[in-house]
Motif scaffolding. Structure first.
Motif, PDB file in Angstrom:
ATOM      1  N   PRO A  16       0.873  -1.167   0.161  1.00  0.00           N
ATOM      2  CA  PRO A  16      -0.264   0.006   0.133  1.00  0.00           C
ATOM      3  C   PRO A  16       1.031   1.225   0.102  1.00  0.00           C
ATOM      4  CG  PRO A  16      -0.508  -1.342   1.863  1.00  0.00           C
ATOM      5  CD  PRO A  16       0.605  -2.156   1.150  1.00  0.00           C
ATOM      6  N   GLY A  17       0.876   2.027  -0.929  1.00  0.00           N
ATOM      7  CA  GLY A  17       1.690   3.219  -0.913  1.00  0.00           C
ATOM      8  C   GLY A  17       2.849   3.291  -1.866  1.00  0.00           C
ATOM      9  N   LEU A 380       0.602  19.895  13.962  1.00  0.00           N
ATOM     10  CA  LEU A 380       1.220  20.467  12.589  1.00  0.00           C
ATOM     11  C   LEU A 380       2.694  20.600  12.880  1.00  0.00           C
ATOM     12  CD1 LEU A 380      -1.667  22.390  11.465  1.00  0.00           C
ATOM     13  CD2 LEU A 380      -0.790  20.494  10.403  1.00  0.00           C
ATOM     14  N   LEU A 383       4.320  17.514  12.377  1.00  0.00           N
ATOM     15  CA  LEU A 383       4.363  16.853  11.203  1.00  0.00           C
ATOM     16  C   LEU A 383       5.391  18.006  10.431  1.00  0.00           C
ATOM     17  CD1 LEU A 383       2.746  15.072   9.257  1.00  0.00           C
ATOM     18  CD2 LEU A 383       1.148  17.036   8.772  1.00  0.00           C
ATOM     19  N   ASN A 387       8.647  15.620   8.509  1.00  0.00           N
ATOM     20  CA  ASN A 387       8.651  15.799   7.017  1.00  0.00           C
ATOM     21  C   ASN A 387      10.140  16.584   6.734  1.00  0.00           C
ATOM     22  OD1 ASN A 387       6.695  15.007   5.570  1.00  0.00           O
ATOM     23  ND2 ASN A 387       5.353  16.558   6.578  1.00  0.00           N
ATOM     24  N   ARG A 390      12.872  13.864   7.365  1.00  0.00           N
ATOM     25  CA  ARG A 390      12.759  12.903   6.417  1.00  0.00           C
ATOM     26  C   ARG A 390      13.592  13.599   5.201  1.00  0.00           C
ATOM     27  NH1 ARG A 390       8.036  11.991   2.441  1.00  0.00           N
ATOM     28  NH2 ARG A 390       8.556  10.320   1.537  1.00  0.00           N
ATOM     29  N   SER A 399       5.479   8.022   3.242  1.00  0.00           N
ATOM     30  CA  SER A 399       5.229   9.401   3.723  1.00  0.00           C
ATOM     31  C   SER A 399       5.753   9.278   5.167  1.00  0.00           C
ATOM     32  CB  SER A 399       3.768   9.890   3.932  1.00  0.00           C
ATOM     33  OG  SER A 399       3.123   9.130   4.962  1.00  0.00           O
ATOM     34  N   TYR A 401       3.891   8.721   7.539  1.00  0.00           N
ATOM     35  CA  TYR A 401       3.073   7.924   8.235  1.00  0.00           C
ATOM     36  C   TYR A 401       3.434   6.685   7.877  1.00  0.00           C
ATOM     37  CZ  TYR A 401       0.360  11.865   9.718  1.00  0.00           C
ATOM     38  OH  TYR A 401       0.165  13.013  10.337  1.00  0.00           O
ATOM     39  N   ASN A 406       8.043  -1.468   8.267  1.00  0.00           N
ATOM     40  CA  ASN A 406       7.883  -1.779   6.980  1.00  0.00           C
ATOM     41  C   ASN A 406       9.041  -1.076   6.184  1.00  0.00           C
ATOM     42  OD1 ASN A 406       5.550  -3.121   7.351  1.00  0.00           O
ATOM     43  ND2 ASN A 406       4.371  -1.643   6.804  1.00  0.00           N
TER      44      ASN A 406
ATOM     45  N   PRO B   7       6.014  17.273   0.628  1.00  0.00           N
ATOM     46  CA  PRO B   7       5.572  17.024   1.977  1.00  0.00           C
ATOM     47  C   PRO B   7       4.149  16.543   1.883  1.00  0.00           C
ATOM     48  CG  PRO B   7       5.688  19.343   1.686  1.00  0.00           C
ATOM     49  CD  PRO B   7       6.361  18.801   0.629  1.00  0.00           C
ATOM     50  N   THR B   8       3.844  14.970   2.426  1.00  0.00           N
ATOM     51  CA  THR B   8       2.731  14.608   2.562  1.00  0.00           C
ATOM     52  C   THR B   8       2.171  14.497   3.805  1.00  0.00           C
ATOM     53  OG1 THR B   8       3.835  12.642   2.632  1.00  0.00           O
ATOM     54  CG2 THR B   8       3.075  13.170   0.515  1.00  0.00           C
ATOM     55  N   GLY B   9       1.007  14.395   3.943  1.00  0.00           N
ATOM     56  CA  GLY B   9       0.300  14.745   5.187  1.00  0.00           C
ATOM     57  C   GLY B   9      -0.423  13.333   5.895  1.00  0.00           C
ATOM     58  N   THR B  10      -1.271  12.838   4.795  1.00  0.00           N
ATOM     59  CA  THR B  10      -2.223  11.866   5.679  1.00  0.00           C
ATOM     60  C   THR B  10      -1.542  10.292   5.073  1.00  0.00           C
ATOM     61  OG1 THR B  10      -3.639  11.623   3.506  1.00  0.00           O
ATOM     62  CG2 THR B  10      -4.037  13.400   5.236  1.00  0.00           C
ATOM     63  N   PRO B  11      -2.325   9.538   5.909  1.00  0.00           N
ATOM     64  CA  PRO B  11      -2.063   8.039   5.531  1.00  0.00           C
ATOM     65  C   PRO B  11      -2.442   7.584   4.142  1.00  0.00           C
ATOM     66  CG  PRO B  11      -3.168   8.111   7.525  1.00  0.00           C
ATOM     67  CD  PRO B  11      -3.106   9.612   7.232  1.00  0.00           C
ATOM     68  N   GLN B  14      -1.050   8.067  -1.049  1.00  0.00           N
ATOM     69  CA  GLN B  14      -0.215   7.284  -1.732  1.00  0.00           C
ATOM     70  C   GLN B  14       0.390   7.649  -2.991  1.00  0.00           C
ATOM     71  OE1 GLN B  14      -2.643   3.800  -1.715  1.00  0.00           O
ATOM     72  NE2 GLN B  14      -2.852   3.881   0.577  1.00  0.00           N
ATOM     73  N   ARG B 235      -4.220  22.652   8.163  1.00  0.00           N
ATOM     74  CA  ARG B 235      -3.291  21.710   7.376  1.00  0.00           C
ATOM     75  C   ARG B 235      -3.121  22.256   5.917  1.00  0.00           C
ATOM     76  NH1 ARG B 235      -3.081  16.549   9.420  1.00  0.00           N
ATOM     77  NH2 ARG B 235      -2.343  16.055   7.197  1.00  0.00           N
ATOM     78  N   TYR B 240      -0.198  20.700   3.538  1.00  0.00           N
ATOM     79  CA  TYR B 240      -0.476  19.404   3.746  1.00  0.00           C
ATOM     80  C   TYR B 240      -1.651  18.954   3.050  1.00  0.00           C
ATOM     81  CZ  TYR B 240       3.261  19.370   6.957  1.00  0.00           C
ATOM     82  OH  TYR B 240       4.461  19.315   7.442  1.00  0.00           O
ATOM     83  N   SER B 424      -3.197  -5.487   4.728  1.00  0.00           N
ATOM     84  CA  SER B 424      -2.916  -4.282   4.323  1.00  0.00           C
ATOM     85  C   SER B 424      -1.357  -4.348   4.598  1.00  0.00           C
ATOM     86  CB  SER B 424      -3.398  -3.153   5.237  1.00  0.00           C
ATOM     87  OG  SER B 424      -2.937  -3.381   6.593  1.00  0.00           O
ATOM     88  N   ALA B 425      -0.855  -5.409   5.175  1.00  0.00           N
ATOM     89  CA  ALA B 425       0.652  -5.199   5.391  1.00  0.00           C
ATOM     90  C   ALA B 425       1.384  -5.839   4.186  1.00  0.00           C
ATOM     91  CB  ALA B 425       1.093  -6.181   6.592  1.00  0.00           C
TER      92      ALA B 425
END
Ligand SMILES: Nc1ncnc2c1ncn2[C@@H]1O[C@H](COP(=O)(O)OP(=O)(O)OP(=O)(O)O)[C@@H](O)[C@H]1O
Ligand SMILES: [Mg+2]
Lengths: 510, 425
Positions: A16-17, A380, A383, A387, A390, A399, A401, A406, B7-11, B14, B235, B240, B424-425
């Motif tokens: 995922p991602g 924030l 965050l 970032n 990172r 990200s 997150y 993993n 820069p990314t914010g939420t899970p 993707q 945000r 973000y 999801s893993a």
């Protein structure tokens, strides 16, 4: 022309991602030692997990042809039945079981479910002889060093009639000597017709043993080189997509006054009260200085650093610590951090990271005060920090997150580093800071170290790679059996000189 | 190298784009809201099979009253479990504190100069302190002497079971002073006065609303919408990613509708129960504690990897100690709510409650290995258990079956959680 034993065709694997692998191809010839190189997070471990059935058939796209037959492994067991055995980046031995028990774990020498202990011990002894390890099979794994544990893993693989042995960064935590022994063993296996795939960031090792090298970048196969083409520079160019002029960034040290001074530091073993592990150590660090501690594995460097960092190791600790001339208290980690000391561990999995939590939380945990007021965290701001670091340490992830468990091994290491960079210490102790890190990223980490030094911080680097110490430090201490046995400016140091102080000390001790 | 990733914010983020797809964001949120959805489905299920009794205002009020003490304890248990521990003593401790409350207010005859101890407020404060002290004592042994929490609290369970029997001398003690009963039996006063809605009349009976309740609910909704808009704006201002506007609106609407619906139900009976106010404040505080306080963050850190947390400067021992002290105080509060509800303290009060509390936390998605768990999950988990108890009782399901079904639900919930995680893993 020997024949192909393994063909992986158009392997694609997505999490995922992230697309960890896209259309990767790999060809391995029977009886060769095939190396896989690539940057952290390039997908090397993932490819090997696909091959060995850790990621079962159906969870990836593409084909695996082994010994001329298409294989659909649904588990590690399936691949082991065919003689494919993987030894993972993080060892998987059970510490409180004996060597013999570990070797035959899941494959017990038993009749009707009753373990035949004589058979188990004899079998283990034979296998240990094959890997050149002279230990009693009844010794608990926790009581032997990492190098020997690695050999136990290999003995375990041999017990499964291995034909294709996969080693994921087997020498990352081994000493020079143990690494050599392990590589020799691989060459020995080659003579016996066992094929090996080895992943490593130590390019000198690769150019020494590998018959062919496949380079992976960003989840894609870049090329496979033949014996004659293999040179470190060529591999690097292929890995990072450009050539790397120098391995170590240049440094112009601006060294100031003594920041940290440790006097007469002694530590005893946490379990065995009479055993003195650290013996009356005196060291000092200056502002803007990068100081290294060289020594063999087991010389007590990590133990010294951890005991200094809030007495996190050992007991009956005595000695004094001065910062800027004033005596300071480092009785617990909180106090050590408050006094501007930080210690980035070599053991990221056990001591460094909360593997079930994401990068963001791992980055800020050692300096929550920096993102909170009256104990209330500013989301924030946190965050932003995560970032920012990172990017600074160039962590490859979907990200901030992404759960750290993993991440690829090297990227986990960078998260540990980020955490301590954010804690903004005056004295930073880095224990094997580049373990498992690719050449390009190593350069970046050295650059960060230089920047910190330029800001006036004092940095103590513990490393088992002597070229690294020689390349990045200003001054060196040599440690052996819990004692400082030598000190020299790096400009006057060499590998031989370091080894000589160690040998001289051993001569004196015996 | 990925130097240029924004820069990314939420899970849910993707793709490289900073615009999130509706479906993607919904899916990421589904995992969070799955439990709430399960609760709603279970409620609808019983609504159908109890022929509409479940959603009667009086019954909804009852469900809240019946489960308040479980929820209060589940809040503390969540911290305990996230820290990688367990507390088996909470049922007995709550029973003991209920007994203590009864003895202070009713049982013991104090000399006149000490009579103030029997005052409900003084007695209540003493009880809370007693609970905190009990928790602290257990926490001290667990945190500083490294005795496994399972063992310490198992011993605690036996000790306090015995102690409640002892101080009650084996008898029930009650009734409590009316002020104390209000804790469980009371409702907030309607300061504004009732509103009659004649057009909603049923069988010739007007619907009369507890206006203050509705006003509080509306204020709560407005407040929550205001804060989520502000968070979203902040945000966005920092560059973000935010969830798609459509999803944001839908989410807020659904939550507002749910809150208003339940408020309406409660208002058409007797309004907000006092204990719901207490619970609401506690829940809000614990959400804040776990999400925003450094103290909460440290609990997750030490539950996830104790050694790494300690090496990051987290005072793991002290934190563990506080967690158990908090748990003790909450068990005391639950004990008082329970006693006030029964209007007497009985020697058997509280026994076995620890199992319901622990089950609620695990149904709510906490991990037995520590480091994972949410307050909202634990609260919803408690309500899932509570609604099932209530619904099955109304349906007349035998108690033996009830137990078995609850056991199966616990297993199913945890199984589903693990399955989801693995996938999801
Ligand atoms: N279970 C997982 N969930 C999500 N992403 C994952 C998972 N496992 C690996 N990845 C991602 O897949 C990519 C490849 O990881 P992999 O471990 O194969 O790298 P690697 O080449 O072995 O790196 P290293 O040299 O650092 O060990 C990384 O970006 C990593 O974050
Ligand atoms: Mg790897």
């Amino acid at each position: 022309m020997s024949k192909t034993i393994l063909e992986m065709r158009n392997i694609t694997k997505t999490f995922p991602g992230v697309k960890a692998l896209s259309d990767v191809n790999l060809d391995v010839q029977e009886g060769e030692i095939h190396a896989i190189c690539g940057e952290n997070g390039a997908g090397k471990s993932t490819l090997m997990k696909v091959l060995s059935g850790v990621y079962p058939h159906g969870s990836y796209e593409g084909h695996i042809v082994y010994k001329g037959e298409e294989q659909n492994f649904r588990s590690i067991r399936d691949s082991e039945h065919k003689g494919i055995v993987i030894i993972h980046q993080e060892l998987a031995l059970v510490p409180l079981l004996s060597i013999a028990e570990n070797i035959f774990l899941g494959n017990e020498q038993a009749k009707n479910g009753v373990i035949d202990w004589d058979e188990t011990r004899d079998g283990a002894r034979k296998l240990l002889a094959m890997v050149g390890l002279s230990e009693d099979p009844d010794t608990l794994v926790t009581n032997i060093g990492l190098g020997k544990q690695q050999l136990v893993e290999i003995a375990k693989a041999l017990s499964k009639q291995v034909q294709l042995l996969i080693l994921d960064e087997p020498t990352a935590s081994l000493s020079e000597k143990d690494s050599q022994a392990l590589l020799d063993l691989l060459l020995e296996f080659k003579k016996q017709g066992i094929t090996s795939i080895i992943i490593s960031h130590k390019l000198n090792e690769i150019s020494r043993v590998a018959d062919r090298v496949t380079v992976i970048r960003d989840g894609r196969t870049i090329e496979t080189m033949d014996t004659n083409d293999i040179t470190e520079d060529r591999i690097i160019t292929s890995m990072v997509g450009r050539s790397l002029e120098d391995r170590y960034p240049s440094r112009e040290p601006k060294i100031g006054d003594v920041v940290l001074e440790v006097k007469n530091w002694s530590v005893y073993h946490p379990q065995h009260r009479e055993r003195q592990v650290i013996k009356n150590i005196d060291i000092n660090l200056r502002k803007g200085e990068v100081v290294g501690i060289a020594g063999l594995m087991g010389s007590g460097r990590t133990e010294f650093a951890m005991s200094l960092f809030g007495k996190s190791y050992g007991q009956k600790i005595s000695g004094e610590v001065f910062k800027n001339g004033r005596k300071i208290d480092v009785a617990n980690v909180g106090k050590a951090i408050a006094n501007g000391i930080a210690y980035a561990t070599e053991d990221r999995k056990n001591y460094g990271l909360n593997l079930i939590d994401h990068i963001k939380h791992n980055t800020t945990i050692a300096n929550l005060a920096g993102i909170s007021r009256w104990g209330v965290i500013d989301d924030l701001a946190e965050l932003d920090v995560a970032n920012d670091y990172r990017k600074k340490t160039n962590i490859r992830s979907s990200s901030v997150y992404q759960v750290t468990g993993n991440l690829s091994g090297g990227n986990q290491q960078k998260v540990v580093l980020s955490k301590w960079l954010y804690a903004n210490p005056e004295v930073l102790i880095l224990d094997e800071p580049t373990r498992g890190i690719d050449v390009g990223a190593k350069y970046e980490i050295y650059t960060i170290i230089n920047q910190l030094a330029a800001q006036g911080k004092a940095i103590l680097v513990i490393s088992s790679e002597m070229p690294e110490l020689l390349g990045i430090t200003d001054r060196l201490y040599v440690m052996n059996e819990g004692r400082i046995v030598g000190e020299m400016p790096t400009s006057e140091a060499s590998q031989e000189k370091i080894m000589r102080s160690i040998v001289r000390a051993e001569g004196k001790a015996s | 190298m990925t130097v240029h990733t924004a820069p990314t914010g939420t899970p849910a983020d993707q793709a490289k784009s900073s615009e999130l797809s509706f479906i993607g964001a919904l899916r990421a949120n589904m995992r969070d809201y799955g439990l709430l959805l399960a609760l709603i489905l279970i409620m609808l299920f019983f609504q159908y099979f109890t022929a509409g009794v479940l959603f009667k205002p009086v019954n909804l009020t009852n469900i809240i009253l019946q489960n308040s003490y479980i929820i209060v304890m589940a809040l503390g248990m969540l911290l305990v479990i996230v820290a990688g521990h367990i507390d088996l003593s909470v049922g007995s401790v709550s029973g003991f504190v209920g007994a203590l409350a009864a003895m202070l207010m009713v049982g013991w005859k104090f000399p006149p100069e000490l009579a103030f101890l029997a005052h409900p407020i003084v007695a209540g404060a003493i009880c809370l302190l007693a609970g905190a002290a009990i928790g602290a004592a257990q926490g001290y042994l667990i945190a500083y002497h490294k005795i496994p929490s399972f063992i310490v609290t198992l011993a605690g369970m036996l000790i306090f079971k015995g102690l409640s029997l002892a101080i009650l001398a084996g008898k029930s003690v009650g009734p409590f002073p009316t002020e104390f009963q209000l804790l469980s039996a009371g409702f907030i006063p309607d300061l504004i006065g009732p509103t009659t809605l004649p057009w909603l009349a049923e069988n010739g009976q007007n619907v009369v609303l507890h206006t203050t309740t509705m006003v509080i609910a509306i204020l709560a909704v407005v407040g929550s919408v205001f804060f989520s808009i502000r968070t979203r704006a902040r945000r966005r201002a920092r560059g973000y990613d935010v969830e798609p506007f459509s999803l944001f609106v839908v989410k807020n609407l659904v939550i507002a509708a749910l809150v208003l619906f339940f408020a309406y139900m409660l208002a058409s009976y007797r309004g907000l129960p006092n204990v719901l106010v207490v619970m609401g404040v506690l829940i809000a505080f614990f959400v804040f504690l776990t999400k925003r306080l450094t103290f909460g963050r440290r609990i997750y850190a030490l539950g996830g990897n104790l050694k790494a947390a300690a090496l990051s400067g987290v005072k793991t021992e002290r934190t563990t100690f506080y967690i158990f002290a908090i748990m003790g105080a909450l068990a005391a509060l639950a004990g008082m709510i329970y006693a006030a509800r029964l209007n007497s303290a009985t020697p058997k009060a509280g026994q076995g409650l620890e199992l319901d509390v622990i089950a609620a936390v695990f149904i709510g998605g906490a991990s037995a290995l520590g480091g994972v768990g949410q307050v909202a999950g634990a609260v919803i988990g408690a309500f899932i258990m509570g609604v099932m108890n209530n619904g099955m009782s109304i349906m007349g399901v035998n108690i033996d079956w009830q137990q078995m079904i609850k056991g199966v639900v616990l297993l199913a919930a945890v199984f589903f959680d693990l399955y989801n995680k693995n996938r999801s893993a």
